[in-house]
Design a protein around this motif. Structure first.
Motif, PDB file in Angstrom:
ATOM      1  N   UNK A   1       0.818  -1.212   0.000  1.00  0.00           N
ATOM      2  CA  UNK A   1       0.000   0.000   0.000  1.00  0.00           C
ATOM      3  C   UNK A   1       0.847   1.256   0.000  1.00  0.00           C
ATOM      4  N   UNK A   2       2.129   1.147   0.304  1.00  0.00           N
ATOM      5  CA  UNK A   2       2.950   2.339   0.399  1.00  0.00           C
ATOM      6  C   UNK A   2       3.442   2.812  -0.961  1.00  0.00           C
ATOM      7  N   UNK A   3       3.437   1.914  -1.957  1.00  0.00           N
ATOM      8  CA  UNK A   3       3.890   2.298  -3.274  1.00  0.00           C
ATOM      9  C   UNK A   3       2.865   3.209  -3.935  1.00  0.00           C
ATOM     10  N   UNK A   4       3.350   4.174  -4.707  1.00  0.00           N
ATOM     11  CA  UNK A   4       2.417   5.012  -5.449  1.00  0.00           C
ATOM     12  C   UNK A   4       1.828   4.196  -6.584  1.00  0.00           C
ATOM     13  N   UNK A   5       0.649   4.585  -7.046  1.00  0.00           N
ATOM     14  CA  UNK A   5      -0.106   3.786  -7.991  1.00  0.00           C
ATOM     15  C   UNK A   5       0.184   4.204  -9.425  1.00  0.00           C
ATOM     16  N   UNK A   6       0.376   3.216 -10.274  1.00  0.00           N
ATOM     17  CA  UNK A   6       0.591   3.463 -11.693  1.00  0.00           C
ATOM     18  C   UNK A   6      -0.669   4.047 -12.303  1.00  0.00           C
ATOM     19  N   UNK A   7      -0.516   4.723 -13.459  1.00  0.00           N
ATOM     20  CA  UNK A   7      -1.672   5.286 -14.129  1.00  0.00           C
ATOM     21  C   UNK A   7      -2.332   4.283 -15.072  1.00  0.00           C
ATOM     22  N   UNK A   8      -1.717   3.138 -15.300  1.00  0.00           N
ATOM     23  CA  UNK A   8      -2.275   2.142 -16.199  1.00  0.00           C
ATOM     24  C   UNK A   8      -3.396   1.384 -15.492  1.00  0.00           C
ATOM     25  N   UNK A   9      -4.646   1.438 -16.016  1.00  0.00           N
ATOM     26  CA  UNK A   9      -5.774   0.829 -15.305  1.00  0.00           C
ATOM     27  C   UNK A   9      -5.588  -0.654 -15.012  1.00  0.00           C
ATOM     28  N   UNK A  10      -5.062  -1.412 -15.961  1.00  0.00           N
ATOM     29  CA  UNK A  10      -4.894  -2.843 -15.728  1.00  0.00           C
ATOM     30  C   UNK A  10      -3.817  -3.120 -14.686  1.00  0.00           C
ATOM     31  N   UNK A  11      -2.735  -2.341 -14.734  1.00  0.00           N
ATOM     32  CA  UNK A  11      -1.666  -2.510 -13.750  1.00  0.00           C
ATOM     33  C   UNK A  11      -2.176  -2.200 -12.348  1.00  0.00           C
ATOM     34  N   UNK A  12      -2.972  -1.145 -12.235  1.00  0.00           N
ATOM     35  CA  UNK A  12      -3.526  -0.774 -10.936  1.00  0.00           C
ATOM     36  C   UNK A  12      -4.505  -1.844 -10.452  1.00  0.00           C
ATOM     37  N   UNK A  13      -5.350  -2.333 -11.353  1.00  0.00           N
ATOM     38  CA  UNK A  13      -6.292  -3.397 -10.998  1.00  0.00           C
ATOM     39  C   UNK A  13      -5.555  -4.600 -10.414  1.00  0.00           C
ATOM     40  N   UNK A  14      -4.527  -5.055 -11.104  1.00  0.00           N
ATOM     41  CA  UNK A  14      -3.795  -6.232 -10.648  1.00  0.00           C
ATOM     42  C   UNK A  14      -3.023  -5.966  -9.360  1.00  0.00           C
ATOM     43  N   UNK A  15      -2.688  -4.708  -9.135  1.00  0.00           N
ATOM     44  CA  UNK A  15      -1.910  -4.359  -7.947  1.00  0.00           C
ATOM     45  C   UNK A  15      -2.785  -4.266  -6.701  1.00  0.00           C
ATOM     46  N   UNK A  16      -3.906  -3.562  -6.818  1.00  0.00           N
ATOM     47  CA  UNK A  16      -4.735  -3.326  -5.634  1.00  0.00           C
ATOM     48  C   UNK A  16      -5.831  -4.367  -5.454  1.00  0.00           C
ATOM     49  N   UNK A  17      -6.126  -5.112  -6.505  1.00  0.00           N
ATOM     50  CA  UNK A  17      -7.147  -6.167  -6.409  1.00  0.00           C
ATOM     51  C   UNK A  17      -6.631  -7.394  -7.163  1.00  0.00           C
ATOM     52  N   UNK A  18      -5.657  -8.105  -6.597  1.00  0.00           N
ATOM     53  CA  UNK A  18      -5.062  -9.263  -7.270  1.00  0.00           C
ATOM     54  C   UNK A  18      -6.122 -10.266  -7.701  1.00  0.00           C
ATOM     55  N   UNK A  19      -5.896 -10.948  -8.813  1.00  0.00           N
ATOM     56  CA  UNK A  19      -6.890 -11.906  -9.323  1.00  0.00           C
ATOM     57  C   UNK A  19      -7.273 -12.958  -8.287  1.00  0.00           C
ATOM     58  N   UNK A  20      -8.562 -13.218  -8.200  1.00  0.00           N
ATOM     59  CA  UNK A  20      -9.097 -14.276  -7.357  1.00  0.00           C
ATOM     60  C   UNK A  20      -9.496 -15.462  -8.231  1.00  0.00           C
ATOM     61  N   UNK A  21      -9.636 -16.637  -7.646  1.00  0.00           N
ATOM     62  CA  UNK A  21     -10.152 -17.774  -8.420  1.00  0.00           C
ATOM     63  C   UNK A  21     -11.571 -17.496  -8.907  1.00  0.00           C
ATOM     64  N   UNK A  22     -11.910 -18.067 -10.048  1.00  0.00           N
ATOM     65  CA  UNK A  22     -13.240 -17.850 -10.598  1.00  0.00           C
ATOM     66  C   UNK A  22     -14.344 -18.256  -9.626  1.00  0.00           C
ATOM     67  N   UNK A  23     -14.170 -19.393  -8.945  1.00  0.00           N
ATOM     68  CA  UNK A  23     -15.216 -19.862  -8.038  1.00  0.00           C
ATOM     69  C   UNK A  23     -15.447 -18.872  -6.905  1.00  0.00           C
ATOM     70  N   UNK A  24     -14.361 -18.238  -6.501  1.00  0.00           N
ATOM     71  CA  UNK A  24     -14.415 -17.301  -5.385  1.00  0.00           C
ATOM     72  C   UNK A  24     -15.207 -16.044  -5.742  1.00  0.00           C
ATOM     73  N   UNK A  25     -14.893 -15.478  -6.908  1.00  0.00           N
ATOM     74  CA  UNK A  25     -15.591 -14.264  -7.331  1.00  0.00           C
ATOM     75  C   UNK A  25     -17.038 -14.568  -7.705  1.00  0.00           C
ATOM     76  N   UNK A  26     -17.292 -15.741  -8.271  1.00  0.00           N
ATOM     77  CA  UNK A  26     -18.658 -16.125  -8.590  1.00  0.00           C
ATOM     78  C   UNK A  26     -19.492 -16.303  -7.315  1.00  0.00           C
ATOM     79  N   UNK A  27     -18.881 -16.900  -6.285  1.00  0.00           N
ATOM     80  CA  UNK A  27     -19.568 -17.047  -5.000  1.00  0.00           C
ATOM     81  C   UNK A  27     -19.987 -15.693  -4.467  1.00  0.00           C
TER      82      UNK A  27
END
Length: 320
Positions: free
Chosen positions: A88-114
């Motif tokens: 959380x201490x790192x500043x955030x990139x301006x690239x939307x996909x990079x930020x998505x993967x950084x602050x909300x790392x991918x979850x398993x499909x079953x997990x997000x579907x649940x």
């Protein structure tokens, strides 16, 4: 937003920064550290609003009955929680996909579907309870919003209001849970929004994937409690709004100092973040919105009798 949109991953301290060791001889070696630097007014909703919550004290005035969806799901979630490192201490990139993967790392499909299915099944009574208040709030879009962006759209409970208040408007909904899309698409269809007028984008509020000054309105209901960086998200809201554009919000906030509720929120905050998609119980979200630099901000504070742990709320409209 609706009440909650996914169970948060446990945020552990980040591993040490990697180092690259370059050796010229066994007697003379150097270690090079690879550092990665990374950064009008609202209508009075109290008047003529349906009152589904009772109040025992006249000093409390009219109350908007709201419930937090993340805290609600926390009471029914028993799934295992994926664990991810975060920084959380790192500043955030301006690239939307990079930020998505950084602050909300991918979850398993079953997990997000649940989580998406749980929201869709559990939110109906909540939305029925606050429909009258939301209707009043969204009336402010009438004649003012041809392009609307909703942060944390979830399963799309707010989409039905756009068809009435902003007929013909195009809507972009963003959410970090990709499994929300089918529910949001179904909600858009049910609201009368044609497919050409609604788009779901997998993204986070800290890096909105739309151009500067491109939106007439931004909507966020019960979402700033769970973003990684509230100030960054609010600056993104300002960035994408056109001059004079409006930001509609409903957020639960921390209780007053010295109250038992405040003590409980602070004690339960770490657990809440784990089981309720990063939801923070002790954020001063109303103050953050007031300090974000909007040209004018109208914020109401209410106590929500049906949501004890998150009863304090702030709601209103801010104009760029």
């Amino acid at each position: 937003m609706a009440m909650f949109h996914g169970i948060s991953s446990l945020c552990l301290p980040p591993p040490p920064s990697p180092t690259q060791i370059t050796s010229t001889s066994l007697a003379n070696s150097r270690i090079k550290s690879n550092l990665n630097p990374t950064s009008q007014s609202i209508q009075n909703l109290h008047a003529n609003s349906p009152s589904s919550c009772s109040s025992s004290s006249s000093s409390r005035g009219n109350e908007v009955c709201l419930c937090g969806r993340r805290p609600f799901l926390a009471t029914i979630s028993t799934a295992l929680i994926p664990i991810h490192h975060c920084n959380a201490s790192d500043s955030i990139s301006d690239d939307p996909m990079a930020v998505l993967n950084r602050v909300h790392p991918p979850r398993p499909d079953w997990y997000e579907e649940f989580y998406a299915a749980a929201i869709d099944a559990s939110m109906k009574s909540y939305e029925d309870e606050i429909a009258g208040y939301k209707s009043k709030l969204f009336e402010n879009l009438t004649g003012k919003a041809a392009k609307i962006l909703e942060i944390g759209i979830g399963t799309g409970p707010n989409l039905k209001y756009y068809g009435n208040a902003a007929s013909g408007a195009s809507v972009v909904g963003i959410d970090p849970n990709r499994k929300m899309e089918k529910y949001a698409q179904a909600a858009a269809e049910a609201s009368g929004l044609p497919p050409s007028k609604f788009k779901f984008i997998h993204a986070v509020a800290e890096a909105l994937p739309v151009g500067d000054a491109s939106m007439d309105a931004v909507v966020g209901t019960l979402v700033l409690c769970s973003v990684k960086d509230v100030n960054k998200a609010l600056q993104e809201v300002k960035r994408v709004l056109k001059p004079g554009g409006l930001y509609i919000f409903v957020e639960h906030v921390t209780a007053k100092d010295g109250t038992i509720l405040k003590v409980m929120q602070r004690a339960l905050d770490p657990l809440q973040q784990v089981v309720a998609d990063g939801c923070h119980l002790s954020r001063e979200t109303g103050d953050s919105i007031s300090a974000a630099g909007f040209s004018s901000t109208d914020i109401k504070n209410v106590s929500v009798s049906s949501a004890s742990l998150i009863s304090p709320h702030a709601y209103g409209i801010a104009y760029k």
